[in-house]
Scaffold this active site. Sequence first.
Site, PDB file in Angstrom:
ATOM      1  CB  SER A 283      48.203  36.442  34.270  1.00 43.13           C
ATOM      2  OG  SER A 283      47.432  37.151  34.325  1.00 43.13           O
TER       3      SER A 283
HETATM    4  N1  SAH Z   1      47.131  41.967  36.687  1.00 42.65           N
HETATM    5  C1  SAH Z   1      46.118  40.903  37.387  1.00 42.65           C
HETATM    6  C2  SAH Z   1      45.307  40.134  36.508  1.00 42.65           C
HETATM    7  C3  SAH Z   1      44.231  40.048  37.290  1.00 42.65           C
HETATM    8  S1  SAH Z   1      42.764  39.160  36.322  1.00 42.65           S
HETATM    9  C4  SAH Z   1      47.365  40.200  38.143  1.00 42.65           C
HETATM   10  O1  SAH Z   1      48.565  39.344  38.298  1.00 42.65           O
HETATM   11  O2  SAH Z   1      46.213  39.225  39.207  1.00 42.65           O
HETATM   12  C5  SAH Z   1      42.625  41.271  35.721  1.00 42.65           C
HETATM   13  C6  SAH Z   1      41.336  42.307  36.627  1.00 42.65           C
HETATM   14  O3  SAH Z   1      41.031  43.584  35.868  1.00 42.65           O
HETATM   15  C7  SAH Z   1      40.757  41.880  37.561  1.00 42.65           C
HETATM   16  O4  SAH Z   1      40.740  41.936  39.267  1.00 42.65           O
HETATM   17  C8  SAH Z   1      39.340  42.764  37.218  1.00 42.65           C
HETATM   18  O5  SAH Z   1      38.460  43.192  38.337  1.00 42.65           O
HETATM   19  C9  SAH Z   1      40.453  43.516  36.426  1.00 42.65           C
HETATM   20  N2  SAH Z   1      39.663  44.842  35.966  1.00 42.65           N
HETATM   21  C10 SAH Z   1      38.154  44.549  34.693  1.00 42.65           C
HETATM   22  N3  SAH Z   1      38.486  45.522  33.606  1.00 42.65           N
HETATM   23  C11 SAH Z   1      39.015  46.538  34.897  1.00 42.65           C
HETATM   24  C12 SAH Z   1      38.596  48.187  33.891  1.00 42.65           C
HETATM   25  N4  SAH Z   1      37.728  48.630  33.480  1.00 42.65           N
HETATM   26  N5  SAH Z   1      39.367  48.432  35.083  1.00 42.65           N
HETATM   27  C13 SAH Z   1      40.105  48.496  36.058  1.00 42.65           C
HETATM   28  N6  SAH Z   1      40.029  46.553  36.232  1.00 42.65           N
HETATM   29  C14 SAH Z   1      39.208  45.847  35.137  1.00 42.65           C
END
Ligand code: SAH
Length: 217
Positions: A64
């Site tokens: 993000s």
């Molecule tokens: N907090 C992260 C943002 C990553 S983007 C950072 O600081 O980089 C969001 C992430 O959520 C992705 O890696 C995606 O694979 C994950 N995601 C999506 N659905 C999910 C679920 N049901 N359980 C766990 N992770 C999930």
Amino acid sequence: MLASNFEKARARMVEEQLLPRSIHDQKTLEAMRKVPRHLFVEDAMKNQAYGDSPLPIGRGQTISQPYIVALMTQALGLKGHERVLEIGTGSGYQAAILSQICEKVYTVERIDTLLVQARKVFDSLHYLNILTKLDDGTNGWPEYGPYDAIVVTAGGPKVPLPLLEQLADPGILIIPVGDRGVQNLQFVTKKDGEITEKTIELVRFVNLIGDHGWKND
Ligand code: SAH
């Protein structure tokens, strides 16, 4: 880039992207000044790590924008004693920021390669208060609940019920809710058994996929 240049870029990120946009919580600002964001992106992206935007981290996912990480962190109002659940580890950057200002972070990711990489960075930085789990985070992580705060960093169609159940009372939950393209960042609180919800702002997150999220990519 030299290490000192990353440090300068990080200080500039706080001055130019966070302070003017009403990020004022000292703990949040301190963590954003400290955590080396460039270590959470691929080598080819390191020069852009402190820019005012999200960046690709592989597997169609993103780290993000710094401002959004700070906004979500600040909204949790952490004091230091809290146990926080994060859904969507991704690069691990948001979990790393949280780990600096709470007691323990429990973070769940559904894509194994991303989790393995994030784990490596946590270990190299000796961030010992982050626990990780490979799973569908829309079911939460019941073993360690209830959590003082829960933050979901992927956008879903609704607030997953298991997360509300695993939220402590009092507790705060932040989650982007909307359609697949754009969502409202929802601020949900539980107090004396009562749930209240308000919208913080419009955001664009990758999809929350799972039992209580979208059914597929
Ligand atoms: N907090 C992260 C943002 C990553 S983007 C950072 O600081 O980089 C969001 C992430 O959520 C992705 O890696 C995606 O694979 C994950 N995601 C999506 N659905 C999910 C679920 N049901 N359980 C766990 N992770 C999930």
